[in-house]
Design a protein around this motif. Sequence first.
Motif, PDB file in Angstrom:
ATOM      1  N   SER A 252       0.832  -1.207   0.000  1.00 47.86           N
ATOM      2  CA  SER A 252       0.000   0.000   0.000  1.00 47.86           C
ATOM      3  C   SER A 252       0.864   1.253   0.000  1.00 47.86           C
ATOM      4  N   TYR A 253       1.962   1.216   0.742  1.00 46.53           N
ATOM      5  CA  TYR A 253       2.867   2.371   0.788  1.00 46.53           C
ATOM      6  C   TYR A 253       3.489   2.616  -0.589  1.00 46.53           C
ATOM      7  N   ARG A 254       3.970   1.553  -1.240  1.00 49.25           N
ATOM      8  CA  ARG A 254       4.563   1.704  -2.569  1.00 49.25           C
ATOM      9  C   ARG A 254       3.536   2.216  -3.565  1.00 49.25           C
ATOM     10  N   SER A 255       2.301   1.714  -3.463  1.00 46.99           N
ATOM     11  CA  SER A 255       1.250   2.191  -4.350  1.00 46.99           C
ATOM     12  C   SER A 255       0.959   3.669  -4.098  1.00 46.99           C
ATOM     13  N   GLY A 256       0.986   4.080  -2.830  1.00 42.95           N
ATOM     14  CA  GLY A 256       0.764   5.485  -2.509  1.00 42.95           C
ATOM     15  C   GLY A 256       1.861   6.391  -3.056  1.00 42.95           C
ATOM     16  N   ILE A 257       3.119   5.922  -2.982  1.00 35.26           N
ATOM     17  CA  ILE A 257       4.232   6.702  -3.520  1.00 35.26           C
ATOM     18  C   ILE A 257       4.093   6.856  -5.029  1.00 35.26           C
ATOM     19  N   THR A 258       3.673   5.782  -5.695  1.00 34.53           N
ATOM     20  CA  THR A 258       3.457   5.860  -7.140  1.00 34.53           C
ATOM     21  C   THR A 258       2.369   6.874  -7.470  1.00 34.53           C
ATOM     22  N   GLY A 259       1.278   6.840  -6.720  1.00 32.41           N
ATOM     23  CA  GLY A 259       0.205   7.811  -6.933  1.00 32.41           C
ATOM     24  C   GLY A 259       0.662   9.231  -6.673  1.00 32.41           C
ATOM     25  N   GLN A 260       1.501   9.419  -5.651  1.00 34.88           N
ATOM     26  CA  GLN A 260       2.025  10.751  -5.345  1.00 34.88           C
ATOM     27  C   GLN A 260       2.884  11.281  -6.492  1.00 34.88           C
ATOM     28  N   GLU A 261       3.740  10.428  -7.044  1.00 34.44           N
ATOM     29  CA  GLU A 261       4.596  10.840  -8.157  1.00 34.44           C
ATOM     30  C   GLU A 261       3.765  11.187  -9.389  1.00 34.44           C
ATOM     31  N   MET A 262       2.719  10.397  -9.640  1.00 32.60           N
ATOM     32  CA  MET A 262       1.848  10.698 -10.778  1.00 32.60           C
ATOM     33  C   MET A 262       1.142  12.032 -10.576  1.00 32.60           C
ATOM     34  N   GLY A 263       0.730  12.320  -9.352  1.00 31.86           N
ATOM     35  CA  GLY A 263       0.083  13.595  -9.077  1.00 31.86           C
ATOM     36  C   GLY A 263       1.012  14.761  -9.278  1.00 31.86           C
TER      37      GLY A 263
END
Length: 270
Positions: A252-263
């Motif tokens: 979940s943390y890695r997925s959140g970091i990916t979403g943050q970078e996309m944002g």
Amino acid sequence: ATVFFYCSTGVMGTVLGIDSINQAFATTFGLLGLLAYLPARGCKPRYIPWLILTITATFMKENGITWTAVTPLIAYGMRLTDRRTLCRGLAAGFIAAMAYMAIRFITADNGGITYTPSVYEWRDTAEGICIFLLMTWVPADYMCIVYPPEQNMLAATLTALAGIPFLWLLAGSFMRMRRDRLTLILILCMPAAAMPHLLTWSSPMHTYATLPMAAMLVARLAGNIRVHHLAPAFALYMTTAIGTVAHHYAASYRSGITGQEMGRETIAQC
């Protein structure tokens, strides 16, 4: 029972989801309502605080309405109330539930949309029942099954098998306690609490609503198992569950970091 609850896959699927916290609040207020309702020996249940907390749970998420029936049943199973008090509690809960549903029906605007069951939706119901049972009791690493970047069927199989000894002991304890009132009521209350989602659509967070009853059932059944049998089986079960929780959190943390970078990339292009 507490460790079982907090290390459950359903808990992780709820607290790590950005759109699932309302389920945690609904369960919290439902449990507070149960605590307010449970009477001391020789005293009457506290109906008003219970109903206020239960309706608050329902405002958080609709399945909180199941506490209007679950709470009086659990109190009766614990032998804190008699049949007459049980009937009064169920009647009060039914009136509160009907009042809530009437208000929702009057104020809701569905835009003319109608609901028509289909074969596909019944298949979804069957799938929801499987999700409900597996994520409540089996400490498998479901991330290794459903999330492509983390798929590992060997890990999923091993974590599922690790829970069998503990579940076998619970099953044996149930056979010895199958006529126990509280045990039967808790088993009845679990599908009742999950019913709003089993009839429509189910996900990991929806098992959260039934986990308090599951934890109480574990405590009830575990008390009838010899410690030298229970300790190693539960240790294996919880080691697997904790490992699954850690993996779920990391993914979940890695997925959140990916979403943050996309944002950030999207904002930079604006």
